[in-house]
Scaffold this active site. Structure first.
Site, PDB file in Angstrom:
ATOM      1  N   ARG A 160     -52.475  -1.905   8.484  1.00 48.01           N
ATOM      2  CA  ARG A 160     -51.506  -1.665   9.562  1.00 48.01           C
ATOM      3  C   ARG A 160     -51.277  -2.929  10.405  1.00 48.01           C
ATOM      4  O   ARG A 160     -51.090  -2.864  11.612  1.00 48.01           O
ATOM      5  CB  ARG A 160     -51.945  -0.507  10.462  1.00 48.01           C
ATOM      6  CG  ARG A 160     -52.128   0.805   9.731  1.00 48.01           C
ATOM      7  CD  ARG A 160     -50.827   1.305   9.129  1.00 48.01           C
ATOM      8  NE  ARG A 160     -51.097   2.505   8.327  1.00 48.01           N
ATOM      9  CZ  ARG A 160     -51.388   2.484   7.018  1.00 48.01           C
ATOM     10  NH1 ARG A 160     -51.401   1.319   6.372  1.00 48.01           N
ATOM     11  NH2 ARG A 160     -51.622   3.597   6.360  1.00 48.01           N
ATOM     12  N   SER A 239     -48.640   9.164  13.318  1.00 50.94           N
ATOM     13  CA  SER A 239     -50.037   8.931  13.679  1.00 50.94           C
ATOM     14  C   SER A 239     -50.102   8.022  14.904  1.00 50.94           C
ATOM     15  O   SER A 239     -49.652   6.872  14.846  1.00 50.94           O
ATOM     16  CB  SER A 239     -50.788   8.283  12.514  1.00 50.94           C
ATOM     17  OG  SER A 239     -50.788   9.134  11.393  1.00 50.94           O
ATOM     18  N   GLU A 343     -51.423   3.075  17.450  1.00 46.54           N
ATOM     19  CA  GLU A 343     -50.626   2.467  16.391  1.00 46.54           C
ATOM     20  C   GLU A 343     -49.224   2.092  16.863  1.00 46.54           C
ATOM     21  O   GLU A 343     -48.727   1.022  16.518  1.00 46.54           O
ATOM     22  CB  GLU A 343     -50.550   3.405  15.180  1.00 46.54           C
ATOM     23  CG  GLU A 343     -49.855   2.808  13.973  1.00 46.54           C
ATOM     24  CD  GLU A 343     -50.020   3.652  12.722  1.00 46.54           C
ATOM     25  OE1 GLU A 343     -49.087   3.675  11.900  1.00 46.54           O
ATOM     26  OE2 GLU A 343     -51.076   4.292  12.560  1.00 46.54           O
TER      27      GLU A 343
END
Length: 353
Positions: A160, A239, A343
């Site tokens: 990520r 998420s 995130e």
């Protein structure tokens, strides 16, 4: 190129949160994108680049500067090579590659947002990451004031993360290029255990491309991860927290906390994450810390379908969102000694505020 003043930004995000921008420019070509970025840089005007708005948390005060919405279009296939303009809708692009019989991104179906955002976050799900198929990225480099092409290696992809995320003020993605695979109508090898189980195959097997895509879409929909204007469980950024990656020492301490709070027989999720590192599940941590599906009584709550998603129930503010996010972070840390990391990209706000 369209220009608006005191323009609402909330409708441009999947959270539907955030105040207005001083100015909003919508650019439909690469040249318009570059012109808008250069104009902002020449005048010292703060710049916020918006794609699909699916990974963005904007403060209630909005953004004092120029918000640039990238609305470029372009889908070009040359054999197994694919080039996407940054503004292409990612879910549509995945569907078109599956229809063309090409494998490599079929398990990334249903992820909201634009193609240009995928390398920034190294978007991944169900055993696939874009870093596995991206060959290079064309971007405008604000430091050199030139268009550059970065190879996969130069993008410095990790979990990520990427060079673009590490240097958020430097690059504006214009185009993304992929190397896909012609496997005679079959998917890439299925890597994710849940996907394999639902498909009724073993990890490493291949299945028809359309079946792989439809299965992932069904899995995502069951978790509220496919956009639906009528379903408040999808008014989110997907998420909200990344899965923690722990050193051996950190994992040992975490394991001790698990035994203390949940009993000697409880084993936390653990996945290899490179030499000397283990990845665990943020969703498991949140749930076991007491933040179950549907948690909350205010206008922001944990999704009723998935503990990793914080959702706007319709009348929320960004302040409401941050309050619940901080509560979850504090609760997980107090229980397990792990600090969750958000995130989505935050604009004008921070969980640390």
């Amino acid at each position: 190129m369209q220009e608006l003043h005191d323009a609402p930004l909330a409708p441009l995000t999947t959270f539907r949160l955030g105040g207005p921008a001083t100015r909003l420019i919508t650019a439909g070509t690469d040249a318009e994108v570059i012109d808008a970025v250069r104009a902002a840089d020449d005048t010292g005007t703060p710049l916020l680049v918006i794609g699909g708005g699916s990974n963005l948390v904007i403060g209630d005060k909005g953004f004092e500067g120029t918000a640039l919405r990238i609305a470029t279009r372009g889908f070009e296939l040359d054999g197994t090579r694919l080039e996407l303009a940054a503004g292409e809708v990612w879910t549509d692009a995945v569907a078109r590659t599956v229809a063309a019989g090409l494998a490599g991104i079929e398990c990334l179906a249903g992820i909201p947002g634009s193609a240009g955002a995928t390398p920034i976050q190294n978007v991944g799900a169900y055993g696939q990451e874009v870093s596995a198929t991206i060959t290079d990225v064309v971007a405008y480099d604000r430091a050199t004031r030139a268009t550059v092409t970065l190879t996969n290696e130069e993008c410095a992809f990790s979990y990520r993360h990427s060079r673009f995320k590490a240097e958020p003020e430097r690059y504006v993605v214009l185009r993304v290029r992929f190397q896909l695979e012609d496997a005679d109508g079959l998917s890439a090898p299925v890597k994710y255990a849940e996907t394999a189980r639902v498909l009724g195959v073993e990890p490493g097997d291949r299945v028809p491309l359309a079946r792989a895509r439809e299965t992932v879409l069904a899995l995502r929909a069951g978790k509220g991860m496919v956009l639906d204007p009528e379903d408040h469980d999808t008014w989110s950024a997907g998420s909200f927290f990344t899965n923690p990656i722990l050193t051996e020492e950190q994992f040992a301490a975490f394991h001790a906390c698990v035994r203390e709070h949940l009993g000697e027989g409880t084993e936390p999720p653990a996945y290899p994450a490179g030499e000397g590192h283990t990845k665990t599940s943020a969703a498991w941590l949140i749930d076991k810390a007491g933040f179950t599906k549907g948690y909350g009584s205010g206008p922001v709550r944990i999704s009723t379908k998935h503990t990793l998603a914080l959702t706007n129930r319709g009348e929320a503010t960004t302040a409401d969102l941050l309050a619940l996010a901080r509560e979850v972070v504090a609760g997980v840390h107090d229980t397990f000694g792990i600090t969750l990391v958000n995130e989505p990209v935050t604009v004008g706000v921070s969980l640390d505020d």
